[in-house]
Design an enzyme around this catalytic site. Structure first.
Site, short mmCIF file in Angstrom:
data_model
loop_
_atom_site.label_atom_id
_atom_site.label_comp_id
_atom_site.label_asym_id
_atom_site.label_seq_id
_atom_site.Cartn_x
_atom_site.Cartn_y
_atom_site.Cartn_z
CD GLU A 133 -9.22 22.91 10.85
OE1 GLU A 133 -9.18 24.02 11.43
OE2 GLU A 133 -9.72 21.89 11.35
CE LYS A 135 -12.25 14.97 4.99
NZ LYS A 135 -11.69 13.65 5.18
CG ASP A 137 -6.09 10.31 4.20
OD1 ASP A 137 -7.10 9.82 4.75
OD2 ASP A 137 -5.66 9.95 3.10
CE1 TYR A 246 -11.23 17.11 13.65
CE2 TYR A 246 -9.03 16.47 12.96
CZ TYR A 246 -10.36 16.17 13.14
OH TYR A 246 -10.82 14.92 12.84
CE LYS A 340 -13.03 13.03 0.10
NZ LYS A 340 -12.57 12.12 1.16
CB CYS A 434 12.08 -21.05 -10.51
SG CYS A 434 12.93 -19.54 -11.03
CB CYS A 437 16.35 -21.76 -12.85
SG CYS A 437 15.77 -21.96 -11.15
CB CYS A 452 13.56 -19.86 -7.10
SG CYS A 452 14.90 -20.65 -7.98
CB CYS A 457 17.88 -19.14 -9.86
SG CYS A 457 16.58 -18.34 -10.80
#
Ligand code: IVH
Length: 696
Positions: A133, A135, A137, A246, A340, A434, A437, A452, A457
């Site tokens: 089945e 795994k 995560d 499970y 894995k 910035c 500019c 900014c 700008c």
């Protein structure tokens, strides 16, 4: 869990109760609960809802009303009892009934062949039956049911003790609050599983964060474990967590053994039959290891197509007696192993950090790393979101960094590998001005993002135009990022209205612009003038107004200028609009420059009117979409369509994921075939359709 008869009965009862709203009598209280549990199961476990969300909400509210009138009739497993008000003051430490062990890992076919040999030797048999089945995560949990009621939910913790997170577990709607373990002779049971956030909800959650300029959650796994520790259960509920169960680690013995628990597959089936989201549909049984290996590799190839993240497969000896014979080490059971999948992480060197200016002036640091392939894509740029992230992760130029790219999640830096430093690394200097500019940067209190503040700008202007023409906004085809930058540099684009005043005579002379591509671009620009109002609202780039909010906003006015006349309070009363969002909208529409911009766009021919204020369709089928195919027996096609529409349904012209119901008559052809490939579509017969509209 529910057989065909029960399903039919509960669906009928649903519609009877829906018709009785709001006068459902108290004697229906248990029936109402059954109906709500059934629809929670259809929605959260099977992912195949049978009623519209708002119908569910109405039934739920009816139950709340009845229970308010007769508090003595509230049961602990009533669907209303998931909701908890107030905060969890703390999560007390609790002992697991049985220590939660980890799993041994394998990474390739050889590892599995080796493990199979060890199992066969330990078992003393030639061929072993395995159950395989996914795994999952996520974050592991353990649940205890006492006398059929959910009694406790806990995190894994150190494996021996975990945190009691029962209130939060109750917010996960695929976890039944009660389950008939007594039918299996079980009084107390401890079940193991994994809580996770589907990719879809993870993405939506991150979009919300992004709208607020907050750094996204790194991956669905972190999102799940973080969510379980939130103090506010209502916030946990809003996260839409899911739970896969499970494993049974402990159960009382009635003296009359039930054969369901003789095998792992039997256990999964029992859990499934009791209404849990166990991997019953995903699991597969094999004799010997060859098939196991094939199945694992097949799943790995398809992992991106799953709605949730998995990081491998788990192979378990199917026979529980044999599991017991094999036993465990102090770390893991000998009867199970994880396979894995290839990591979607890699290490690389952090070479430099660039600072990008967004359309709202936000300064985003972007790490430039040595290009490295991760999960089939070469990664060389990784966003670092804001200054705090750089500090928290203690990143330095020259560091070795661990980079992850999970599924369709954008890549991010997990951490720097401090042990690998050699003294040549140097700190990352965050700019004070910035980079484009040179205006002094500014950070609001409580915010992580530097900005900014010069709205002229050039970087911001370009980003605003890129956003305006983008696919999710005004969707001007052929106007990619590169063209925006080029036209800006050439002085053809200066602001948003200039999109509609492009000097095509001059563009015609440019390299790479043939007559065909110019005509296409002209057509796309012209077409965008008729885009619905919600797209324009989103395209304007008002802070905190994402696509969803833009849609709500567009629905609540007749004309965009209506916003200029609304008070902060009025704005806040709209769905999904909090103080922060309301403030931002208010200021946008009280700024003369912005109103001038709108006038200019209106004169250029853009739609400022709302798409006919959708008179919020009412009826049993409001918001549901239908398509008819094949020859119907009892109704004419046009009659059937009218019946659906009369109850608020909408008729679509083709099969797509937007379709809720395909009604199939005789000799249905390609539409049916196509619909079968889209699991969210309910394929129903004419009879079932008549039941649905209540004319059966
Ligand atoms: S069986 C004694 N099955 O992976 C039984 N674990 O890396 C041990 N996990 O701690 C667990 N999906 O949290 C099992 N289908 C699955 C699983 C699974 C995810 C987690 C579990 C475990 C960890 C080990």
């Amino acid at each position: 869990m529910y057989n065909a008869n029960e399903t039919h009965h509960l669906q009928q009862l649903t519609h009877t109760l829906l018709k009785e709203l709001p006068t459902i009598p108290e004697k229906e209280i248990e029936g109402l609960r059954d109906v709500l549990r059934f629809h929670e199961y259809r929605y959260y476990v099977l992912d195949e809802p049978m009623i519209a969300d708002y119908e569910y909400d109405q039934l739920y509210k009816a139950l709340e009303r009845l229970e308010k009138d007769s508090p003595g009739r509230i049961t602990p497993d009533s669907p209303t009892q998931r909701v908890a008000r107030g905060l969890n003051p703390s999560f007390p430490t609790v002992d697991h009934l049985v220590p939660m062990l980890s799993l041994d890992n394998s990474y390739n076919a050889e590892d599995l062949i080796d493990w199979d040999r060890r199992v066969r030797e330990g078992a003393g048999i030639k061929e072993v039956e395995y159950c395989v089945e996914p795994k999952f995560d996520g974050a592991s949990i353990s649940l205890i049911y006492d006398d059929d009621l959910l009694a406790r939910g806990a995190t894994r913790g150190d494996g021996v003790q975990g945190d009691d997170i029962t209130t939060n577990i109750r917010q996960i709607r695929s976890v039944p609050l009660s389950a008939r373990f007594s039918d299996y002779g079980i009084q107390q049971i401890e079940i193991r599983g994994e809580v996770l956030l589907s990719k879809k909800h993870f993405k939506a959650f991150n979009e919300k964060l992004a709208e607020q300029n907050l750094p996204p959650l790194a991956n669905p796994r972190n999102a799940a474990s973080g969510s379980l520790r939130i103090k506010d259960p209502e916030e946990v509920r809003r996260r839409n967590l899911e739970a896969f169960l499970y494993h049974v680690s402990y159960h009382t013995d009635s003296g009359k053994p039930h054969h369901a628990l003789d095998t792992h597959a039997g256990t999964l089936k029992m859990l499934w039959d009791l209404g849990f989201r166990s991997p019953e549909k995903e699991k597969k049984i094999f004799r010997g290891i060859e098939g196991v290996i094939d199945y694992c590799l097949r799943f790995e190839a398809e992992r991106d197509d799953l709605p949730y993240e998995i990081d491998g497969m788990v192979i378990k000896v199917n026979d529980i007696a044999l599991q017991e014979k094999l036993g465990m080490t102090t770390h893991h059971p000998r009867w199970a192993i994880a396979f894995k999948f290839k990591a979607r992480q890699a290490t690389s060197k952090l070479r430099a950090v660039e600072f990008q200016v967004g359309r709202t002036g936000s300064i985003t640091p972007v790490a430039k790393i040595d290009p490295v392939p991760i999960g089939g894509v070469t990664v060389s740029s990784v966003s670092l979101f804001n200054e705090d992230v750089i500090r928290e992760k203690d990143l330095m130029i020259g560091d070795q960094v661990l980079v992850e790219r999970a599924g369709d999640v954008i890549p991010y830096i997990v951490k720097s590998i401090a042990e690998a430093r050699n003294g040549h690394e140097h700190p990352i200097q965050f700019p004070h001005k910035c980079p484009v500019c040179h205006t002094q940067l500014y950070k609001e209190e409580g915010e992580a993002v530097w900005r900014c503040v010069n709205i002229e700008c050039p970087a911001q202007v370009v980003e605003r135009i890129i956003h305006f023409v983008s696919k999710d906004a005004m969707d001007i085809n052929g106007f990619g990022e590169a063209n925006v930058r080029k036209f800006y540099e050439l002085g053809f684009l200066t602001d948003i209205p200039s999109i509609y005043r492009l000097p095509f005579d001059m563009i015609r002379g440019l390299e790479g612009f043939g007559e065909k591509s110019i005509t296409k671009l002209q057509e796309a620009i012209e077409k965008s003038k008729g885009q619905p109002l919600h797209r324009l609202i989103f395209a304007l780039g008002i802070r905190y107004v994402g696509e969803t909010t833009a849609k709500t906003l567009a629905q609540s006015v007749e004309n965009i200028y209506d916003f200029a006349g609304m008070s902060l309070e009025e704005l806040q009363q709209m769905e999904d609009v909090g103080v922060k969002v309301a403030n931002s909208i208010y200021h946008f529409f009280h700024n003369k420059g912005n109103l001038d911009l709108l006038k200019d766009l209106e004169e250029l021919g853009l739609t400022m009117k709302s798409e006919k204020k959708s008179s919020i369709a009412s009826g049993n089928l409001a918001g549901q979409t239908f398509l008819f195919t094949g020859t119907l027996n009892r109704l004419k096609r046009s009659e059937a369509e009218a019946m659906a529409e009369a109850q608020g349904g909408k008729i679509l012209s083709g099969v797509s994921s937007k379709l809720n119901y395909l009604v199939v008559g005789e000799d249905a052809g390609s539409k049916l075939e196509k619909a079968k490939k889209i699991p969210s579509i309910h394929i129903i017969t004419e009879e079932e359709f008549l039941d649905l509209v209540g004319n059966g």
